[in-house]
Design a protein around this motif. Structure first.
Motif, PDB file in Angstrom:
ATOM      1  N   ILE A 121       0.765  -1.392  -0.027  1.00 11.73           N
ATOM      2  CA  ILE A 121       0.074   0.020   0.046  1.00 11.73           C
ATOM      3  C   ILE A 121       0.769   1.241   0.063  1.00 11.73           C
ATOM      4  O   ILE A 121       2.009   1.170   0.404  1.00 11.73           O
ATOM      5  CB  ILE A 121      -0.916  -0.032   1.333  1.00 11.73           C
ATOM      6  CG1 ILE A 121      -0.156   0.132   2.653  1.00 11.73           C
ATOM      7  CG2 ILE A 121      -1.948  -1.236   1.319  1.00 11.73           C
ATOM      8  CD1 ILE A 121      -0.980   0.424   3.840  1.00 11.73           C
ATOM      9  N   ASP A 212      -3.992   2.287  -2.454  1.00  7.50           N
ATOM     10  CA  ASP A 212      -2.883   1.644  -3.313  1.00  7.50           C
ATOM     11  C   ASP A 212      -2.974   2.176  -4.786  1.00  7.50           C
ATOM     12  O   ASP A 212      -2.601   1.562  -5.543  1.00  7.50           O
ATOM     13  CB  ASP A 212      -3.181   0.158  -3.222  1.00  7.50           C
ATOM     14  CG  ASP A 212      -4.543  -0.405  -3.613  1.00  7.50           C
ATOM     15  OD1 ASP A 212      -5.551   0.683  -3.973  1.00  7.50           O
ATOM     16  OD2 ASP A 212      -4.840  -1.457  -3.698  1.00  7.50           O
ATOM     17  N   ASP A 287       3.240   1.811  -3.256  1.00  5.34           N
ATOM     18  CA  ASP A 287       3.808   0.584  -2.610  1.00  5.34           C
ATOM     19  C   ASP A 287       4.869   0.694  -1.681  1.00  5.34           C
ATOM     20  O   ASP A 287       5.871  -0.132  -1.579  1.00  5.34           O
ATOM     21  CB  ASP A 287       4.345  -0.460  -3.743  1.00  5.34           C
ATOM     22  CG  ASP A 287       2.834  -0.817  -4.734  1.00  5.34           C
ATOM     23  OD1 ASP A 287       2.089  -0.560  -4.405  1.00  5.34           O
ATOM     24  OD2 ASP A 287       3.502  -0.965  -5.900  1.00  5.34           O
TER      25      ASP A 287
END
Length: 294
Positions: A121, A212, A287
């Protein structure tokens, strides 16, 4: 047997985690995990929690509020540690935990974590600091910093509302300049929030946010005439969507990177803790962390 590093803030929220330690260890042992706890305190640097990090930990379990999670994530980034994290929410607001629908029950939370695969995430970065939920400046944004910790722990969310009312009675505008690929704004504002999560103080503001998507959600409440400000504040406190307001009142846009300058004396806040000084270079780290139980 797998190993988990358990980092907890004993003073978060209603200070319940110390009373739950045995249950937390019991549940992990049922799933064949060996738990190595580390108690956060002012006497030892958080980096001490990772002195044995070469011991092949499966994940790091963090118990506390958003500020505690920020502290651990920033330390892991500084030490270049890329291990999945799990979050056992135990703070006062726990905005990020709610944004990603984490469980607040220790047993259910741990079971979700050990049965899940890590998911990547986003996190935010503001100058040299990282944040998981929201970076902000202006009216209401330093409320958590101004509340006595004992007072906050004793009456929880009510303390935020009381301090928020006090802030609303002393509204002040700030002169800022925002630069991003999406827009440039040079003018006055009352409040600015840059979200990775969805809520601030349990109020759902960034309802379009996705953790995300590689983007941050930016909300700027401009200088508004008092007759228009009061209904807006009412809607914000009720958690209603900000649709229907024009760009003369509110800016809401998504971006991966922006710069903010301020011509006034204004402090920033990162998930309830003091943030860096202006100018601010803010970006979404796609990420940026691996989260379990999500």
């Amino acid at each position: 047997m797998k190993k988990v590093k358990f980092i907890y803030n004993p003073n978060s929220g209603d200070r319940k985690i110390p009373r739950e330690l045995d249950k937390i260890i019991e549940v992990y042992q049922e799933y064949n995990y060996y738990v190595v706890p580390f108690r956060l305190s002012k006497d030892r640097p958080i980096s001490d929690a990772f002195l044995d990090i070469e011991s092949n930990y499966d994940h790091v379990l963090i118990s506390g509020g958003d500020g505690t999670v920020d502290l651990v994530v920033n330390t892991m980034k500084e030490l270049d540690i890329d291990i999945p994290i799990g979050i056992l929410p135990s703070g006062t607001a726990n905005d990020f935990a709610k944004a990603v629908n984490l469980s607040f029950d220790p047993k259910e939370s741990i079971e979700r974590i050990v049965k899940s695969e890590p998911k990547k995430i986003d996190i935010g970065k503001i100058n040299d600091k990282y944040f998981i939920n929201v970076a902000s400046a202006g009216m209401f944004t330093d409320v958590s910093q101004k509340i006595n910790p004992d007072f906050k722990n004793s009456i929880g969310k009510v303390s935020y509302y009381l301090k928020g009312i006090e802030e609303a009675l002393n509204m002040r505008e700030f002169s800022i300049r925002i630069t991003s690929d999406e827009l440039i704004y040079d003018g006055n504002m009352y409040l600015m929030l840059i979200f990775n999560g969805k809520t601030a103080g349990n109020i759902n503001l960034a309802y379009k946010a996705i953790v995300d998507d590689g983007l941050l959600d930016v909300i700027v409440i401009k200088k508004i005439l008092l007759p228009n400000m009061l209904p807006l504040l009412k809607n914000i406190l009720k958690g209603e969507h900000l649709e229907g307001y024009n760009e003369d009142e509110i800016l809401y846009f998504k971006t991966s990177k922006l710069r903010i300058e301020c011509r006034d004396d204004l402090i920033t806040d990162i998930d309830g803790e003091k943030g860096p000084d202006f100018p601010l270079e803010i970006e979404c780290i796609k990420d940026g962390i691996q989260l379990m139980g999500y």
